[in-house]
Design a protein around this motif. Structure first.
Motif, short mmCIF file in Angstrom:
data_model
loop_
_atom_site.label_atom_id
_atom_site.label_comp_id
_atom_site.label_asym_id
_atom_site.label_seq_id
_atom_site.Cartn_x
_atom_site.Cartn_y
_atom_site.Cartn_z
N MET A 76 3.38 116.68 35.34
CA MET A 76 4.30 116.87 34.21
C MET A 76 4.27 115.66 33.30
O MET A 76 4.19 115.79 32.07
CB MET A 76 5.74 117.09 34.70
N GLY A 77 4.36 114.47 33.87
CA GLY A 77 4.35 113.23 33.08
C GLY A 77 3.06 113.07 32.30
O GLY A 77 3.08 112.71 31.11
N LEU A 78 1.92 113.35 32.93
CA LEU A 78 0.63 113.23 32.27
C LEU A 78 0.51 114.22 31.11
O LEU A 78 0.10 113.85 30.00
CB LEU A 78 -0.51 113.46 33.26
N MET A 79 0.90 115.48 31.35
CA MET A 79 0.77 116.50 30.30
C MET A 79 1.68 116.18 29.11
O MET A 79 1.22 116.20 27.96
CB MET A 79 1.10 117.88 30.88
N ILE A 80 2.94 115.88 29.38
CA ILE A 80 3.89 115.63 28.29
C ILE A 80 3.52 114.37 27.53
O ILE A 80 3.49 114.35 26.30
CB ILE A 80 5.33 115.57 28.83
N SER A 81 3.18 113.29 28.26
CA SER A 81 2.84 112.05 27.56
C SER A 81 1.55 112.19 26.77
O SER A 81 1.44 111.67 25.66
CB SER A 81 2.77 110.87 28.53
N SER A 82 0.57 112.92 27.29
CA SER A 82 -0.69 113.13 26.56
C SER A 82 -0.45 113.89 25.25
O SER A 82 -0.99 113.53 24.21
CB SER A 82 -1.69 113.90 27.41
N ILE A 83 0.37 114.93 25.32
CA ILE A 83 0.67 115.73 24.13
C ILE A 83 1.41 114.88 23.10
O ILE A 83 1.07 114.89 21.91
CB ILE A 83 1.51 116.98 24.51
N ILE A 84 2.42 114.13 23.54
CA ILE A 84 3.21 113.33 22.60
C ILE A 84 2.38 112.19 22.01
O ILE A 84 2.51 111.89 20.82
CB ILE A 84 4.51 112.82 23.27
N ILE A 85 1.51 111.58 22.81
CA ILE A 85 0.63 110.54 22.27
C ILE A 85 -0.23 111.10 21.15
O ILE A 85 -0.39 110.49 20.09
CB ILE A 85 -0.22 109.89 23.38
N ASP A 86 -0.78 112.30 21.37
CA ASP A 86 -1.59 112.92 20.31
C ASP A 86 -0.75 113.33 19.10
O ASP A 86 -1.17 113.16 17.97
CB ASP A 86 -2.33 114.15 20.85
N LEU A 87 0.46 113.86 19.35
CA LEU A 87 1.33 114.27 18.24
C LEU A 87 1.75 113.09 17.37
O LEU A 87 1.88 113.22 16.16
CB LEU A 87 2.58 114.97 18.77
N LEU A 88 1.96 111.93 18.01
CA LEU A 88 2.41 110.76 17.26
C LEU A 88 1.26 109.86 16.80
O LEU A 88 1.50 108.77 16.26
CB LEU A 88 3.42 109.96 18.08
N PHE A 89 0.02 110.32 16.97
CA PHE A 89 -1.13 109.53 16.53
C PHE A 89 -1.06 109.17 15.04
O PHE A 89 -1.51 108.09 14.64
CB PHE A 89 -2.44 110.24 16.84
N PRO A 90 -0.50 110.05 14.17
CA PRO A 90 -0.40 109.67 12.75
C PRO A 90 0.40 108.38 12.50
O PRO A 90 0.32 107.81 11.42
CB PRO A 90 0.29 110.88 12.10
N LEU A 91 1.16 107.91 13.49
CA LEU A 91 1.88 106.64 13.34
C LEU A 91 0.93 105.44 13.37
O LEU A 91 1.32 104.34 13.01
CB LEU A 91 2.93 106.48 14.44
N ASN A 92 -0.30 105.68 13.80
CA ASN A 92 -1.31 104.63 13.92
C ASN A 92 -1.50 103.93 12.58
O ASN A 92 -1.87 104.54 11.59
CB ASN A 92 -2.63 105.24 14.39
N GLY A 93 -1.18 102.64 12.55
CA GLY A 93 -1.42 101.83 11.37
C GLY A 93 -0.29 101.81 10.35
O GLY A 93 -0.45 101.22 9.28
N ILE A 94 0.87 102.41 10.66
CA ILE A 94 1.95 102.42 9.66
C ILE A 94 2.68 101.09 9.59
O ILE A 94 3.36 100.81 8.61
CB ILE A 94 2.97 103.56 9.88
N ILE A 95 2.56 100.28 10.65
CA ILE A 95 3.21 98.97 10.66
C ILE A 95 2.11 97.92 10.86
O ILE A 95 1.25 98.07 11.72
CB ILE A 95 4.25 98.86 11.79
N HIS A 96 2.16 96.88 10.06
CA HIS A 96 1.19 95.80 10.18
C HIS A 96 1.92 94.50 10.52
O HIS A 96 2.64 93.95 9.69
CB HIS A 96 0.41 95.64 8.87
N LEU A 97 1.75 94.06 11.75
CA LEU A 97 2.38 92.84 12.23
C LEU A 97 1.30 91.89 12.75
O LEU A 97 0.21 92.33 13.08
CB LEU A 97 3.35 93.16 13.38
N PRO A 98 1.62 90.61 12.85
CA PRO A 98 0.66 89.70 13.49
C PRO A 98 0.35 90.18 14.91
O PRO A 98 1.21 90.77 15.58
CB PRO A 98 1.41 88.36 13.51
N ILE A 99 -0.85 89.91 15.37
CA ILE A 99 -1.31 90.46 16.65
C ILE A 99 -0.42 90.06 17.82
O ILE A 99 -0.15 90.87 18.71
CB ILE A 99 -2.80 90.08 16.90
N PHE A 100 0.08 88.83 17.84
CA PHE A 100 0.95 88.38 18.92
C PHE A 100 2.22 89.22 18.99
O PHE A 100 2.63 89.66 20.07
CB PHE A 100 1.29 86.89 18.73
N ILE A 101 2.83 89.46 17.85
CA ILE A 101 4.07 90.25 17.80
C ILE A 101 3.79 91.71 18.14
O ILE A 101 4.52 92.34 18.91
CB ILE A 101 4.73 90.13 16.40
#
Length: 193
Positions: A76-101
């Motif tokens: 259950m955890g694998l299926m739900i987290s995999s789906i949500i990770i893919d669904l929220l992929f468009p968030l990739n790159g919306i915030i730009h912070l220094p690498i340490f932060i």
């Protein structure tokens, strides 16, 4: 069961934000099965999805053999987290912070998500599921087990890829391990939804 599903969704959202917003944009190496799979892709050209499945398969068989509840919760955890990770992929790159932060905040989000799952005897799979089994058999703190395995993966990755940029991955997995350890250390704390 409804409480567990709600907690898995909340945890999966936290993990997904940590990965998509803070880790992936900086090309940091993750720990766990994903990290091992990335290393095998870099070294031998393996297909990422198939490699993730092949590495997870024996861990799930082990869980099925020794604790079917962990197996079902892990699926259950694998299926739900995999789906949500893919669904929220468009968030990739919306915030730009220094690498340490970014590495630190990403580790905090992922650690909270994994910690919530492990607290409720579920996991997003892979090393996290194995850590639940190890905790049950040997009274090992799951967060420390995850930290040790992930550190080995990152260090191996550093030796293979030879990119010092990956040192920030050590920061991420250290924060994940510490946060998960905190979540799994207190036996009396319960999460209510």
């Amino acid at each position: 069961m409804v409480k567990k599903l709600i907690l898995i969704v909340i945890a999966s959202i936290l993990i997904s934000i940590g990965i998509n917003v803070f880790i992936l944009p900086l090309h940091l190496l993750n720990g766990g099965v994903f990290g091992i799979s990335l290393l095998l892709k870099y070294l031998l050209g393996f297909h990422l999805g198939l490699t993730i499945f092949c590495i997870n398969f024996p861990i799930y068989l082990l869980a099925y053999k020794f604790d079917q509840t962990y197996f079902i919760n892990g699926v259950m955890g694998l299926m739900i987290s995999s789906i949500i990770i893919d669904l929220l992929f468009p968030l990739n790159g919306i915030i730009h912070l220094p690498i340490f932060i970014s590495a630190s905040i990403g580790g905090l989000f992922i650690g909270c998500g994994v910690g919530i799952m492990l607290r409720n005897h579920t996991s997003p799979g892979g090393v996290d599921l194995l850590s639940l089994l190890m905790a049950k058999w040997y009274s090992i703190n799951p967060g420390m087990f995850i930290l040790a395995v992930d550190a080995c993966i990152i260090i191996f990755g550093l030796l293979i890829i030879k990119d010092l940029h990956l040192l920030y991955s050590l920061l991420t997995i250290t924060i994940v391990g510490i946060v998960v350890s905190i979540f799994t250390s207190f036996k009396t704390v319960e999460f209510y939804v």
